[in-house]
Scaffold this active site. Structure first.
Site, PDB file in Angstrom:
ATOM      1  N   CYS A 166      58.579  37.301  22.982  1.00  0.00           N
ATOM      2  CA  CYS A 166      59.778  36.908  22.128  1.00  0.00           C
ATOM      3  C   CYS A 166      60.873  36.448  22.693  1.00  0.00           C
ATOM      4  O   CYS A 166      61.816  35.554  22.030  1.00  0.00           O
ATOM      5  CB  CYS A 166      60.112  38.085  21.341  1.00  0.00           C
ATOM      6  SG  CYS A 166      58.858  38.648  20.147  1.00  0.00           S
ATOM      7  N   CYS A 173      60.336  41.563  23.631  1.00  0.00           N
ATOM      8  CA  CYS A 173      59.442  41.612  24.945  1.00  0.00           C
ATOM      9  C   CYS A 173      59.439  40.178  25.486  1.00  0.00           C
ATOM     10  O   CYS A 173      60.235  39.227  24.924  1.00  0.00           O
ATOM     11  CB  CYS A 173      58.154  41.802  24.389  1.00  0.00           C
ATOM     12  SG  CYS A 173      57.133  40.568  23.312  1.00  0.00           S
ATOM     13  N   GLU A 204      60.661  39.240  15.687  1.00  0.00           N
ATOM     14  CA  GLU A 204      61.429  38.284  16.156  1.00  0.00           C
ATOM     15  C   GLU A 204      60.745  36.848  16.044  1.00  0.00           C
ATOM     16  O   GLU A 204      61.196  36.010  15.440  1.00  0.00           O
ATOM     17  CB  GLU A 204      61.598  38.349  17.739  1.00  0.00           C
ATOM     18  CG  GLU A 204      62.388  39.798  18.184  1.00  0.00           C
ATOM     19  CD  GLU A 204      61.673  40.664  18.754  1.00  0.00           C
ATOM     20  OE1 GLU A 204      60.504  40.927  17.824  1.00  0.00           O
ATOM     21  OE2 GLU A 204      61.804  41.427  19.675  1.00  0.00           O
ATOM     22  N   HIS A 234      55.139  39.836  15.861  1.00  0.00           N
ATOM     23  CA  HIS A 234      56.328  40.699  16.507  1.00  0.00           C
ATOM     24  C   HIS A 234      57.417  40.189  15.191  1.00  0.00           C
ATOM     25  O   HIS A 234      57.554  38.903  14.887  1.00  0.00           O
ATOM     26  CB  HIS A 234      56.970  40.458  17.759  1.00  0.00           C
ATOM     27  CG  HIS A 234      56.024  41.135  18.831  1.00  0.00           C
ATOM     28  ND1 HIS A 234      56.542  41.020  20.146  1.00  0.00           N
ATOM     29  CD2 HIS A 234      54.862  41.734  18.488  1.00  0.00           C
ATOM     30  CE1 HIS A 234      55.403  41.826  20.728  1.00  0.00           C
ATOM     31  NE2 HIS A 234      54.340  42.443  19.975  1.00  0.00           N
TER      32      HIS A 234
HETATM   33 ZN   LIG Z   1      58.077  40.713  21.041  1.00  0.00          ZN
END
Ligand SMILES: [Zn+2]
Length: 143
Positions: A86, A83, A55, A53
């Site tokens: 993260c 999410c 992040e 991801h």
């Molecule tokens: Zn994430």
């Protein structure tokens, strides 16, 4: 002028790069003292890695830049609400501030009643329409 919109636009540009690579278009930048120290976008398909991801990559690259694992006095600008994975990583990083474009009611951390580090300030709704429409556009193109 260094406004939240200014840096969110840069995060959106990262999301556009993801879109061009056929990745779910989510982007982010990390800012320290009005300076961008990390920028990244979702690369889960390219890297064949569900943890890639935006992040997660930004946290690693900002820590490398700073030479320390804690993102003190850093702000993360991210186009979509992080999410659970993260948000956990951001919490470990003790980031000072997280600025979110669009909310993610299903997979975002806010509705899960999770918080970040107690000192982390959270701002939502910066360029919300632009940030959510790029994701909607992406999934529409997939149908
Ligand atoms: Zn994430």
């Amino acid at each position: 002028m260094f406004t939240d919109e200014y840096f969110m636009k840069m995060a959106l540009r990262e999301a556009e790069s993801a879109f061009e690579k056929d990745e779910v278009p989510i982007g982010c930048v990390v800012v320290s003292n009005d300076r961008v120290i990390a920028r990244s976008h979702n690369l889960t398909e390219t890297l064949n890695d569900v943890t890639a991801h935006a992040e997660m990559q930004a946290i690693t690259s900002a820590a490398n830049f700073l030479g320390g694992k804690y993102l003190v006095n850093c702000t993360l600008y991210v186009t979509l609400e992080p999410c659970v994975m993260c948000s956990g990583a951001l919490s470990w990083a003790q980031i000072s501030k997280v600025v979110i474009g669009a909310r993610d009611e299903q997979r975002g951390f806010i509705n899960k009643n999770l918080s970040l580090h107690p000192k982390t300030e959270i701002v939502t709704g910066i360029m919300e329409n632009e940030c959510s429409s790029i994701v909607k556009e992406f999934f529409k193109s997939k149908r």
